[in-house]
Scaffold this motif. Structure first.
Motif, PDB file in Angstrom:
ATOM      1  N   ARG A 101       0.810  -1.211   0.000  1.00 47.25           N
ATOM      2  CA  ARG A 101       0.000   0.000   0.000  1.00 47.25           C
ATOM      3  C   ARG A 101       0.847   1.265   0.000  1.00 47.25           C
ATOM      4  NH1 ARG A 101      -3.316   1.526   5.247  1.00 47.25           N
ATOM      5  NH2 ARG A 101      -1.196   1.924   5.919  1.00 47.25           N
ATOM      6  N   ASP A 102       1.815   1.322   0.924  1.00 51.46           N
ATOM      7  CA  ASP A 102       2.579   2.562   1.049  1.00 51.46           C
ATOM      8  C   ASP A 102       3.430   2.819  -0.183  1.00 51.46           C
ATOM      9  OD1 ASP A 102       1.363   2.682   3.417  1.00 51.46           O
ATOM     10  OD2 ASP A 102       3.080   2.014   4.619  1.00 51.46           O
ATOM     11  N   ARG A 103       3.946   1.727  -0.750  1.00 55.34           N
ATOM     12  CA  ARG A 103       4.748   1.893  -1.949  1.00 55.34           C
ATOM     13  C   ARG A 103       3.861   2.376  -3.113  1.00 55.34           C
ATOM     14  NH1 ARG A 103       7.832  -3.360  -2.732  1.00 55.34           N
ATOM     15  NH2 ARG A 103       7.331  -3.537  -0.525  1.00 55.34           N
TER      16      ARG A 103
ATOM     17  N   GLU B 604       6.104  13.909   1.058  1.00 53.23           N
ATOM     18  CA  GLU B 604       6.365  12.662   1.754  1.00 53.23           C
ATOM     19  C   GLU B 604       6.531  12.896   3.243  1.00 53.23           C
ATOM     20  OE1 GLU B 604       9.571  10.755  -0.435  1.00 53.23           O
ATOM     21  OE2 GLU B 604       9.275   9.113   0.974  1.00 53.23           O
ATOM     22  N   TYR B 609       2.526   6.963   7.743  1.00 49.93           N
ATOM     23  CA  TYR B 609       1.973   5.631   7.527  1.00 49.93           C
ATOM     24  C   TYR B 609       1.759   4.993   8.876  1.00 49.93           C
ATOM     25  CZ  TYR B 609       4.046   6.447   2.945  1.00 49.93           C
ATOM     26  OH  TYR B 609       4.375   6.971   1.739  1.00 49.93           O
TER      27      TYR B 609
END
Lengths: 271, 610
Positions: A101-103, B604, B609
């Motif tokens: 997901r993060d990639r 970023e 996350y």
């Protein structure tokens, strides 16, 4: 700051504000001036009566009603499309867990590495190959996804407390139901922000409609205005009348939805 | 673990299907090149027969016995590969027993230019000597252009692929490290297989050009030997050349070669018309346009490895159905955006690279591969350098605007109604139509009747021909940009200022720090990320300025306001040089990469996350 310094700064800024407003007033004044009176020197704003007839004359010199319709159709479709795609993608990125997901999110963001101008020619060739030159499909299709929109909505969705969703999940709701019934209703301000920003962006866009719309019937307001400029080069009152008309919808939207507008711009820069 | 065999069966099916589809596509592509050769060859042969066959006693038709003889001798020509049949009317000439053409076929040949292709045979119309009516047809059955299904390297590559696929499927469910290695091997074998299939296509493309050149050469030499009146002129031979160029040549090798002609790769063959006379036949090599097939073949060949990878993953996750469901849901949610980005953002970049290596125009059919010629032309073009310089100068508006915008944000951050009113006003230009803004500025800049010159005349300056003089035109555009962007930047700065905790400033004030000192030691350092963001996005958008230039100056006077975006627009839509425009796009990409990279890094940093 000292009191005097503060007053000086404020005065300076008010002067700047005046400088931003003056060209608009000049635009309006010229729009109401007779065609030849505009060439008097020194420039005197509105001598004698106001020439309101400039407006209908300028707006029928080219089919501006059609241009406004086109702009409205294109901008509305793009807004709806962007809200739809951005909200769905943002939900997946903000709430669902899946491998990579993060990639993948970083991959989405990496689209921002590519300036829009770089995409202009190849996108045109693709749209041309699809046979969409000079159609609404050509004007709309390329704009239907906004990486900024996905980014902003993802940031917003993450601020929604998870407890609300967990309650729905316990009731047996699927992801789509949670998305529609829980997340979207709670995100109305963010969605409105994105809608206002993308509507204005779309209305102001010039280069893509310039190369995609060929026939007069497919032009949008911005390109139509530039074409009027070419056709009535020396007739400044006509040009200004059309310019005023082209600006009014945006300024109205800005004044009505100023809150969303400002917040959207601040969200892109800061949050 | 009942799910195991199902995933494995699916992966096996996908592997077989992927290999088969790749082979089929490669075969189909090769057949297309074969068909292209046959159609071209049929047209050339028809032109040859029309040139060498003596006329019938009456009318514009050909002498039937002579047509028969000429056709027969064609098939006996040394070095000639395809099988030729000629129909006179609808009747076959060589094989009298073969079925005739249907009348409809001849009618269709009349209606179209060039040859048709059906069931492995190309049919070209045979015109009478006046080139008026179609009196028959020339049929060409090509031989030896397209390699077979498993020709070339595909067979060994397929064996390798099968071994890798079976190996990968056997390790399924085993140790992760072994599975990973097997999958990697399978993926590599897939790439190899796709490449082998592409090599076949490429060879078919090359063969289609070479074979046509060789055959056309034979026919031209044959025509010059047979023509009763002696030497055929270049005009006589032109119909045989089809779309190729005929130029004076010299004795050289008689095999087709690849040469650069005027910077464009060409396929060339020398034709000997008589002992002293040589001509050169030039055409675009078909293999130069074969690259898109690779873009189709590789993904097809990789479906198998991807499916195997999916099967591995699904088996590992089968124990956790919730995760499996969530992944499926996520991809459902992501599908529209992902698909769109693939088609309208990622594919265009590859397309831009591809187009930039070709001479590419919308109106010309031929799009020859030119290597780096477009880039070479760009860096030699002084106009491009001028545009880059102007664009770089134009970006100077960004820091200037930032200083003003930051000042405005500092002064207008309060909650009084005057401040709010001023904020609204300063933002107005950004929230209004771009072209309308450009037009009103053009009117204000007017050299004779503009408001700006009038104001200047009050203090005894001017008049200045703002947009008409090369010295001021770019500055005039920069002022418009500043006027528009200041409000936007101020708004972003305001948000940044609000995010600074008041306590810091209050503490500094208590410590006796003055306004200037507070600004320098607290506000500006804390504002740094926002400042960077404004700077970077400002540079990116300033580099792409187009509308003001298009409306206000059209790049002029001279090239004084020519910027990269305007150059690109001109290259593509005024000169229709899409190859050159793409090269310029990529140049811009490289120039701006630092800024866009900075933007990505800033974003970023804001992303967390979990």
């Amino acid at each position: 700051m000292t009191k005097a310094g503060e007053r000086f700064a404020l005065g300076l800024v008010l002067l700047a504000a005046l400088a931003t407003v003056l060209p608009f007033l000049y635009m309006l004044a010229t729009a109401l001036t007779g065609q030849w009176e505009a060439f008097r020197y020194p420039p005197a704003l509105i001598r004698g009566r106001a020439h309101f007839e400039n407006f209908p004359a300028a707006l029928t010199a080219l089919p501006f009603d059609r241009f406004f319709l086109n702009s409205a159709i294109v901008a509305t479709c793009v807004v709806v499309g962007q809200l739809f795609t951005s909200a769905m993608a943002a939900y997946a990125f903000a709430r669902l867990r899946f491998p990579g997901r993060d990639r993948l999110f970083l991959g989405f963001l990496s689209v921002l590495l590519v300036p829009a101008l770089v995409l202009l020619v190849p996108r045109f060739l693709i749209v041309n190959a699809l046979g969409w030159v000079d159609t609404y499909a050509g004007l709309i299709s390329t704009e239907l996804v906004s990486v900024w929109g996905i980014f902003l909505l993802r940031q917003f969705f993450r601020t929604i407390p998870r407890e609300l969703e967990d309650a729905a999940r316990l009731d047996g709701a699927g992801e789509w139901t949670i998305f529609r019934r829980v997340v979207l209703p709670l995100s109305k301000p963010a969605l409105a922000t994105l809608a206002v920003l993308s509507f204005v962006d779309q209305w102001k866009s010039f280069l893509w409609p310039l190369v995609i719309a060929r026939s007069t019937e497919m032009q949008v307001v911005e390109v139509g205005l530039a074409n009027l400029h070419g056709l009535y080069y020396a007739n400044w009152p006509y040009q200004m009348a059309a310019a005023v008309t082209a600006t009014v919808p945006l300024l109205l939207l800005y004044l009505v939805a100023q809150r969303y507008f400002i917040r959207g711009i601040q969200m892109t820069g800061v949050t | 673990m009942t799910a195991l065999p199902r995933w494995r069966a699916g992966a096996l099916l996908a592997a077989a299907g992927s290999a088969l589809l790749t082979l089929a596509l490669a075969r189909w592509a090769a057949r297309r090149y074969e068909a292209a050769f046959a159609r071209r060859s049929a047209a050339t042969t028809a032109a040859y027969l029309a040139l060498v066959t003596p006329p019938a006693p009456v009318g514009a038709d050909y002498s039937l016995p002579q047509l028969f003889i000429q056709t027969r001798s064609l098939n006996a020509l040394p070095g000639w590969t395809p099988r030729v049949e000629v129909y006179h009317g609808t009747a076959p000439l060589l094989e009298a027993g073969a079925p005739p053409l249907t009348p409809g076929v001849l009618d269709r040949l009349r209606g179209q230019a060039g040859a048709s292709w059906r069931r492995g045979v190309a049919l070209a119309p045979l015109f009478d000597r006046d080139r008026w009516d179609v009196v028959g047809a020339v049929a060409i059955r090509p031989v030896g252009i397209a390699p077979g299904w498993l020709g070339g390297w595909t067979l060994p590559a397929l064996a390798l692929l099968a071994a890798a696929a079976l190996g990968a499927l056997r390790t399924l469910g085993g140790e992760w490290e072994a599975v990973r290695r097997a999958l990697m091997a399978y993926g590599a074998a897939g790439v190899l297989f796709g490449a082998a299939a592409y090599v076949n296509v490429q060879q078919a493309a090359r063969a289609s050009t070479d074979q046509w050149l060789a055959d056309a050469r034979l026919l031209m030499q044959e025509a010059s030997a047979r023509l009763p009146q002696g030497r055929p002129t270049l005009v006589d031979l032109a119909p045989l050349a089809g779309g190729a160029q005929v130029a004076p040549g010299d004795s050289a090798t008689t095999r087709p070669t690849r040469q650069q002609v005027g910077g464009v790769p060409s396929a060339v063959v020398e034709v000997r018309l008589s002992s002293r006379r040589w001509v050169e036949l030039r055409t675009a090599p078909a293999e130069a346009g074969a690259l898109p097939w690779l873009a189709l073949l590789l993904p097809l060949a990789l479906i198998g490895p991807l499916a195997a990878w999916g099967a591995v993953w699904a088996e590992r996750e089968a124990a956790r159905p919730q995760r499996l469901r969530e992944t499926a849901a996520a991809w459902g949610f992501l599908a529209p955006a992902t698909l769109h980005l693939a088609i309208f953002s990622f594919a265009p970049i590859l397309l831009a690279v591809y187009v930039s290596l070709h001479r590419w125009s919308l109106v010309e059919q031929e799009r020859p591969f030119v290597g780096l010629a477009n880039f070479d032309q760009l860096v030699r073009d002084p106009a491009v350098w001028i545009a880059l310089r102007n664009t770089a100068l134009y970006t100077l508006t960004v820091p200037v605007t930032m200083v003003l915008a930051l000042g405005a944000a500092l002064a207008l951050g309060r909650r009084t109604w005057t401040a709010r009113l001023a904020r609204t006003a300063v933002f107005l230009p950004y929230a209004s139509s771009v072209v309308a803004v450009a037009l009103v500025w053009q009117w204000m800049y007017h050299a004779d009747f503009g408001a700006i010159n009038w104001v200047l005349s009050l203090v005894g300056v001017g008049p200045v021909d703002w947009l008409g003089s090369p010295n001021t035109a770019l500055v005039a555009l920069m002022i418009v940009s500043l006027w528009v962007q200041a409000g936007y930047q101020m708004t972003v700065f305001l948000a940044g200022l609000q995010a600074i905790p008041r306590d810091y400033l209050d503490a500094a004030r208590v410590d006796g720090a003055g306004a200037w000192r507070r600004l320098r030691t607290i506000t500006l350092p804390l504002l740094k990320p926002v400042t960077l963001f404004v700077f970077v996005t400002g540079i990116i958008s300033a580099f792409q300025v187009f509308t003001y230039v298009y409306v206000l100056t059209g790049g002029g006077p001279g090239h004084a306001t020519d910027v990269v975006a305007y150059r690109l627009y001109q290259a593509a839509w005024a000169f229709l040089q899409f190859g050159s425009a793409s090269a310029l796009s990529l140049l811009l990409f490289v120039v701006l990469f630092g800024a866009t990279w900075g933007q990505l890094r800033l974003l970023e940093r804001r992303v967390q996350y979990d």
